[in-house]
Design a protein around this motif. Structure first.
Motif, mmCIF file in Angstrom:
data_model
loop_
_atom_site.group_PDB
_atom_site.id
_atom_site.type_symbol
_atom_site.label_atom_id
_atom_site.label_comp_id
_atom_site.label_asym_id
_atom_site.label_seq_id
_atom_site.Cartn_x
_atom_site.Cartn_y
_atom_site.Cartn_z
ATOM 1 N N PHE A 60 23.584 -46.235 -22.258
ATOM 2 C CA PHE A 60 22.744 -46.268 -23.449
ATOM 3 C C PHE A 60 23.497 -46.905 -24.624
ATOM 4 O O PHE A 60 22.936 -47.718 -25.367
ATOM 5 C CB PHE A 60 22.306 -44.838 -23.794
ATOM 6 C CG PHE A 60 21.309 -44.744 -24.895
ATOM 7 C CD1 PHE A 60 19.997 -45.123 -24.691
ATOM 8 C CD2 PHE A 60 21.678 -44.254 -26.134
ATOM 9 C CE1 PHE A 60 19.075 -45.032 -25.711
ATOM 10 C CE2 PHE A 60 20.764 -44.158 -27.158
ATOM 11 C CZ PHE A 60 19.456 -44.544 -26.948
ATOM 12 N N ALA A 61 24.777 -46.563 -24.791
ATOM 13 C CA ALA A 61 25.579 -47.138 -25.871
ATOM 14 C C ALA A 61 25.766 -48.640 -25.675
ATOM 15 O O ALA A 61 25.681 -49.407 -26.642
ATOM 16 C CB ALA A 61 26.936 -46.443 -25.948
ATOM 17 N N ILE A 62 26.007 -49.069 -24.451
ATOM 18 C CA ILE A 62 26.156 -50.504 -24.187
ATOM 19 C C ILE A 62 24.853 -51.242 -24.460
ATOM 20 O O ILE A 62 24.852 -52.336 -25.024
ATOM 21 C CB ILE A 62 26.640 -50.737 -22.740
ATOM 22 C CG1 ILE A 62 28.083 -50.274 -22.594
ATOM 23 C CG2 ILE A 62 26.533 -52.215 -22.359
ATOM 24 C CD1 ILE A 62 28.590 -50.281 -21.174
ATOM 25 N N MET A 63 23.733 -50.645 -24.092
ATOM 26 C CA MET A 63 22.438 -51.287 -24.343
ATOM 27 C C MET A 63 22.170 -51.450 -25.835
ATOM 28 O O MET A 63 21.685 -52.495 -26.280
ATOM 29 C CB MET A 63 21.307 -50.467 -23.707
ATOM 30 C CG MET A 63 21.204 -50.631 -22.230
ATOM 31 S SD MET A 63 19.939 -49.627 -21.409
ATOM 32 C CE MET A 63 18.889 -49.024 -22.654
ATOM 33 N N HIS A 64 22.485 -50.434 -26.613
ATOM 34 C CA HIS A 64 22.170 -50.495 -28.037
ATOM 35 C C HIS A 64 23.246 -51.187 -28.870
ATOM 36 O O HIS A 64 22.931 -51.740 -29.920
ATOM 37 C CB HIS A 64 21.904 -49.085 -28.576
ATOM 38 C CG HIS A 64 20.585 -48.556 -28.146
ATOM 39 N ND1 HIS A 64 19.392 -48.971 -28.688
ATOM 40 C CD2 HIS A 64 20.251 -47.675 -27.184
ATOM 41 C CE1 HIS A 64 18.393 -48.360 -28.101
ATOM 42 N NE2 HIS A 64 18.886 -47.564 -27.172
ATOM 43 N N LEU A 65 24.481 -51.147 -28.427
ATOM 44 C CA LEU A 65 25.552 -51.813 -29.164
ATOM 45 C C LEU A 65 25.843 -53.210 -28.642
ATOM 46 O O LEU A 65 26.657 -53.916 -29.230
ATOM 47 C CB LEU A 65 26.829 -50.971 -29.098
ATOM 48 C CG LEU A 65 26.804 -49.643 -29.824
ATOM 49 C CD1 LEU A 65 28.093 -48.881 -29.566
ATOM 50 C CD2 LEU A 65 26.588 -49.833 -31.304
ATOM 51 N N GLY A 66 25.185 -53.611 -27.565
ATOM 52 C CA GLY A 66 25.438 -54.920 -26.960
ATOM 53 C C GLY A 66 25.307 -56.087 -27.916
ATOM 54 O O GLY A 66 26.206 -56.940 -27.974
ATOM 55 N N PRO A 67 24.199 -56.169 -28.679
ATOM 56 C CA PRO A 67 24.096 -57.298 -29.609
ATOM 57 C C PRO A 67 25.206 -57.323 -30.667
ATOM 58 O O PRO A 67 25.734 -58.384 -30.990
ATOM 59 C CB PRO A 67 22.729 -57.077 -30.276
ATOM 60 C CG PRO A 67 21.968 -56.273 -29.284
ATOM 61 C CD PRO A 67 22.966 -55.402 -28.599
ATOM 62 N N TRP A 68 25.574 -56.144 -31.174
ATOM 63 C CA TRP A 68 26.660 -56.085 -32.160
ATOM 64 C C TRP A 68 27.987 -56.487 -31.530
ATOM 65 O O TRP A 68 28.768 -57.227 -32.136
ATOM 66 C CB TRP A 68 26.765 -54.674 -32.751
ATOM 67 C CG TRP A 68 27.924 -54.537 -33.667
ATOM 68 C CD1 TRP A 68 28.023 -54.997 -34.947
ATOM 69 C CD2 TRP A 68 29.176 -53.923 -33.365
ATOM 70 N NE1 TRP A 68 29.266 -54.698 -35.456
ATOM 71 C CE2 TRP A 68 29.993 -54.034 -34.506
ATOM 72 C CE3 TRP A 68 29.679 -53.272 -32.240
ATOM 73 C CZ2 TRP A 68 31.287 -53.530 -34.546
ATOM 74 C CZ3 TRP A 68 30.962 -52.773 -32.291
ATOM 75 C CH2 TRP A 68 31.744 -52.903 -33.428
ATOM 76 N N LEU A 69 28.246 -56.006 -30.318
ATOM 77 C CA LEU A 69 29.487 -56.351 -29.627
ATOM 78 C C LEU A 69 29.574 -57.851 -29.388
ATOM 79 O O LEU A 69 30.614 -58.478 -29.631
ATOM 80 C CB LEU A 69 29.581 -55.601 -28.299
ATOM 81 C CG LEU A 69 29.710 -54.088 -28.368
ATOM 82 C CD1 LEU A 69 29.561 -53.488 -26.976
ATOM 83 C CD2 LEU A 69 31.012 -53.683 -28.980
ATOM 84 N N LEU A 70 28.480 -58.442 -28.915
ATOM 85 C CA LEU A 70 28.467 -59.879 -28.635
ATOM 86 C C LEU A 70 28.617 -60.695 -29.912
ATOM 87 O O LEU A 70 29.375 -61.669 -29.952
ATOM 88 C CB LEU A 70 27.177 -60.256 -27.907
ATOM 89 C CG LEU A 70 27.064 -61.690 -27.437
ATOM 90 C CD1 LEU A 70 28.158 -61.992 -26.421
ATOM 91 C CD2 LEU A 70 25.704 -61.944 -26.838
ATOM 92 N N THR A 71 27.935 -60.289 -30.986
ATOM 93 C CA THR A 71 28.032 -61.005 -32.250
ATOM 94 C C THR A 71 29.440 -60.926 -32.828
ATOM 95 O O THR A 71 29.977 -61.921 -33.315
ATOM 96 C CB THR A 71 27.021 -60.428 -33.268
ATOM 97 O OG1 THR A 71 25.717 -60.526 -32.725
ATOM 98 C CG2 THR A 71 27.079 -61.177 -34.577
ATOM 99 N N THR A 72 30.044 -59.760 -32.758
ATOM 100 C CA THR A 72 31.394 -59.584 -33.289
ATOM 101 C C THR A 72 32.401 -60.428 -32.520
ATOM 102 O O THR A 72 33.248 -61.107 -33.115
ATOM 103 C CB THR A 72 31.792 -58.099 -33.220
ATOM 104 O OG1 THR A 72 30.815 -57.319 -33.898
ATOM 105 C CG2 THR A 72 33.146 -57.870 -33.850
ATOM 106 N N LEU A 73 32.316 -60.406 -31.212
ATOM 107 C CA LEU A 73 33.234 -61.197 -30.395
ATOM 108 C C LEU A 73 33.009 -62.691 -30.595
ATOM 109 O O LEU A 73 33.967 -63.465 -30.692
ATOM 110 C CB LEU A 73 33.069 -60.824 -28.922
ATOM 111 C CG LEU A 73 34.109 -61.353 -27.955
ATOM 112 C CD1 LEU A 73 35.487 -60.830 -28.324
ATOM 113 C CD2 LEU A 73 33.752 -60.962 -26.543
#
Length: 89
Positions: A60-73
């Motif tokens: 659930f955390a990966i699904m919801h934080l995925g866009p933020w993680l990808l944008t940050t990286l």
């Protein structure tokens, strides 16, 4: 290239990785702690009871934080890529 610049870039990358991993793992650790307290209080020692909620929260955390993680990286990589001429010269 100055060794201090390399160390700064390494530090920024390492800090970014720590923040990204912590954003995914902290909710899982909290759920694991809650489940462990529940297991200790009820004396239920079922392995799947501790594994399944942590797995669900992590997904659930990966699904919801995925866009933020990808944008940050991606932002970090783009900044690093655009700074190549300054770093070489």
């Amino acid at each position: 290239m100055d060794p201090q610049v390399v160390l700064d870039l390494y530090g920024q990358g390492f800090y970014l990785i720590v923040i990204m991993v912590a954003a995914v793992m902290v909710p899982s650790l909290i759920v694991g702690l809650i489940v462990s307290i529940f297991q200790a209080a009820t004396q239920i020692n079922e392995q799947t009871l501790s594994f399944l909620p942590r797995l669900i929260v992590t997904i659930f955390a990966i699904m919801h934080l995925g866009p933020w993680l990808l944008t940050t990286l991606t932002d970090f990589f783009n900044q690093l890529f655009l700074d190549i001429p300054m770093l070489i010269g």
